[in-house]
Motif scaffolding. Structure first.
Motif, PDB file in Angstrom:
ATOM      1  N   ALA A   1       0.827  -1.212   0.000  1.00  0.00           N
ATOM      2  CA  ALA A   1       0.000   0.000   0.000  1.00  0.00           C
ATOM      3  C   ALA A   1       0.857   1.256   0.000  1.00  0.00           C
ATOM      4  CB  ALA A   1      -0.932  -0.002   1.211  1.00  0.00           C
TER       5      ALA A   1
ATOM      6  N   SER B   1       1.586   0.742  -6.385  1.00  0.00           N
ATOM      7  CA  SER B   1       0.277   0.227  -5.986  1.00  0.00           C
ATOM      8  C   SER B   1      -0.837   1.210  -6.328  1.00  0.00           C
ATOM      9  CB  SER B   1       0.271  -0.063  -4.487  1.00  0.00           C
ATOM     10  OG  SER B   1      -0.978  -0.541  -4.076  1.00  0.00           O
ATOM     11  N   GLN B   2      -0.530   2.490  -6.289  1.00  0.00           N
ATOM     12  CA  GLN B   2      -1.533   3.507  -6.609  1.00  0.00           C
ATOM     13  C   GLN B   2      -1.826   3.548  -8.098  1.00  0.00           C
ATOM     14  OE1 GLN B   2       0.250   7.036  -5.093  1.00  0.00           O
ATOM     15  NE2 GLN B   2       0.358   6.249  -3.008  1.00  0.00           N
TER      16      GLN B   2
ATOM     17  N   TYR C   1      -4.645  -0.028  -5.379  1.00  0.00           N
ATOM     18  CA  TYR C   1      -4.562  -0.691  -4.071  1.00  0.00           C
ATOM     19  C   TYR C   1      -5.185  -2.086  -4.056  1.00  0.00           C
ATOM     20  CZ  TYR C   1      -3.236   3.957  -2.612  1.00  0.00           C
ATOM     21  OH  TYR C   1      -2.609   5.166  -2.503  1.00  0.00           O
TER      22      TYR C   1
END
Length: 137
Positions: free
Chosen positions: A17, A22-23, A29
């Motif tokens: 995260a 991940s974004q 997420y």
């Protein structure tokens, strides 16, 4: 005894995260969420369940989330990485830590840094630099 896999997965989900990749994932997420849910489901399957073990499981997510920034927080204030300006020439002051490695087309120095200056006054720093001088061919 509870298996370690649920704890590892929740810790890993915190790390995932925190990472910028991940974004920008296909579903933002999602990988972190899927890892945390898998860890929680594995935890619910284990016997016996205790409140303390559940709290440890819950606290591992923020611990994992903060893990990528530990290097920056633990580094001394005058460390060279805090003052690097990539792609710019610098004047460094220090001493050779070992005998230079001589290659056919380059010489590699390992220097224990004391000061670095880009355009203004020198800054006192700590750390080691590997400087490579390429010979003209």
């Amino acid at each position: 005894m509870t298996p370690l896999l649920p704890y590892f997965l929740v810790y890993l989900s915190g790390i995932l995260a925190a990472l910028p990749a991940s974004q920008n994932f296909l579903f933002p997420y999602f990988l972190s969420l899927a890892t945390a849910v898998t860890g929680a489901l594995l935890f619910t399957q284990s016997r016996p369940k205790r409140f303390v073990k559940a709290m440890v499981l819950v606290l591992l997510f923020p611990l994992g989330f903060s893990a990528p920034g530990w290097q920056d927080r633990l580094r001394p204030e005058h460390h060279i990485w805090n003052h690097l300006q990539g792609g710019q020439r610098a004047v460094v002051v220090g001493w050779l830590e070992e005998t230079p490695a001589v290659f056919k087309d380059k010489v590699r120095y390992r220097v224990r840094l004391e000061q670095i200056a880009y355009t203004g006054s020198p800054i006192t720093v700590t750390g080691t630099a590997r400087i490579t001088h390429h010979k003209d061919l």
